[in-house]
Design an enzyme around this catalytic site. Structure first.
Site, PDB file in Angstrom:
ATOM      1  N   PRO A   2      58.453  39.641  84.962  1.00  0.00           N
ATOM      2  CA  PRO A   2      59.518  40.731  84.917  1.00  0.00           C
ATOM      3  C   PRO A   2      60.707  40.272  85.537  1.00  0.00           C
ATOM      4  O   PRO A   2      60.608  40.036  86.630  1.00  0.00           O
ATOM      5  CB  PRO A   2      58.776  41.994  85.391  1.00  0.00           C
ATOM      6  CG  PRO A   2      57.298  41.550  85.838  1.00  0.00           C
ATOM      7  CD  PRO A   2      57.402  39.964  85.767  1.00  0.00           C
ATOM      8  N   GLU A   3      61.677  40.213  84.599  1.00  0.00           N
ATOM      9  CA  GLU A   3      62.969  40.083  85.436  1.00  0.00           C
ATOM     10  C   GLU A   3      63.667  41.572  85.487  1.00  0.00           C
ATOM     11  O   GLU A   3      62.893  42.606  85.289  1.00  0.00           O
ATOM     12  CB  GLU A   3      63.947  39.254  84.594  1.00  0.00           C
ATOM     13  CG  GLU A   3      63.207  38.131  84.223  1.00  0.00           C
ATOM     14  CD  GLU A   3      64.279  36.841  83.548  1.00  0.00           C
ATOM     15  OE1 GLU A   3      65.583  36.921  83.470  1.00  0.00           O
ATOM     16  OE2 GLU A   3      63.742  36.107  82.604  1.00  0.00           O
TER      17      GLU A   3
END
Length: 289
Positions: A2-3
């Site tokens: 996850p960014e």
DNA sequence: AACACCCCCTGTCGGC
DNA sequence: TGCCGACAGGGGGTGT
């Protein structure tokens, strides 16, 4: 995984379930993720109400009603899902657990929030809310990319005389906090900047941003905002908290498109892949200069 | 200071 | 079919 856009998607999905709700019980199905859970982790959460759910960089911060905050990082493969858990449903709910469901927050309203993380690069801890700013995980973080702090002037100062490649600089959380490998590639493509350019090469001798650098803040913000609007990118593990997929991966211009034609150059040029700081970079040698 | 490199862990995919 | 290596959205530590 996850960014920033994926973490923000998770935050928005969890907020209605968590905020102003009380944690009835926290269930740990193993003693560690990336690190062992701290002593008394579950005891410190039990009975607490969650007042706010914030995001800083790729971290989720749940502020509790006793001046403490639950810090959560999803690592590469972490995800949350929200489910109903009525008493009659409890047995069925248990049966829906999988091998990688490591933490379960049982809320007092009968919902439960399950944290799943196959690679276990994620982690959780509880620290005083007042200590967040000075905590080692947070004190050196750079600017939030969607804030006004990220602008060409800031980047000129941050990149000035740096020999590090602009791609690696975008990944450096001490400069900008929240961009990861996907969105660094995509933002550089949109700005038509080669990932191989040295940071200092994007700054004039006077220390002002070059024309190319002037384009970069907007392309970063645009790509992140569009990704948030799409619920993030689901390559393997990322899920929205209702179990749905993000769909920004369908809008990738370069990421994961090695040898495919550049949408800008047509069939004349294909997307290339190279390794920078041990991570794959995707870019178009034709239009990124 | 700033960089390259390695590690953590599990799953998936492509090639043979 | 199965085996094996490469690779994956992060980030921290080490050594140069």
């Amino acid at each position: 995984m996850p960014e920033l856009p994926e973490v923000e998607t998770v935050r928005r999905g969890l907020s209605p379930a968590m905020v102003n709700r009380q944690i009835a019980q926290v269930e740990l199905r193993r003693k560690d993720l990336r690190f062992p859970f701290p002593p008394n982790f579950t005891r410190r959460l039990r009975g607490r109400e969650i007042l706010t759910l914030r995001r800083r960089a790729k971290y989720l911060l749940a502020d509790l009603d006793d001046q403490m905050s639950l810090i959560m990082h999803l690592g590469m493969s972490g995800s949350f899902r929200v489910e109903e858990e009525t008493l009659g449903d409890f047995v069925h709910a248990r049966n829906r657990l999988t091998a990688h469901d490591h933490v379960i927050f049982h809320l007092s309203n009968g919902q439960r929030i399950t944290y799943n993380d196959p690679r276990r690069f994620g982690f959780m801890l509880v620290i005083p809310t007042a200590d967040i700013l000075t905590h080692p995980y947070f004190s050196h973080l750079g600017v939030e990319p969607l804030s006004k702090m990220l602008n060409a002037k800031f980047l000129a100062r941050a990149f000035n005389e740096r020999k590090t490649s602009v791609k690696s600089l975008l990944l450096d959380q001490h400069v900008i906090a929240g961009i990861g490998n996907i969105y660094a590639c995509e933002a550089l493509y949109e700005a038509k900047i080669s990932p191989l350019r040295e940071g200092g090469d994007l700054v004039t001798k006077k220390g002002t941003p070059t024309a190319a650098l002037m384009r970069l803040p907007k392309t970063i913000k645009d790509v992140l905002e569009k990704a948030i609007a799409a619920g993030g990118s689901s390559l393997r593990d990322h899920r929205q908290t209702n179990g749905g997929l993000g769909y920004f991966q369908h809008q990738f211009k370069v990421y994961s498109r090695e040898n495919e034609p550049c949408y800008n150059c047509g069939k004349n040029k294909n997307i290339s892949r190279l390794i920078q700081s041990g991570r794959s970079t995707f870019y178009c040698p034709g239009c990124q200069k």
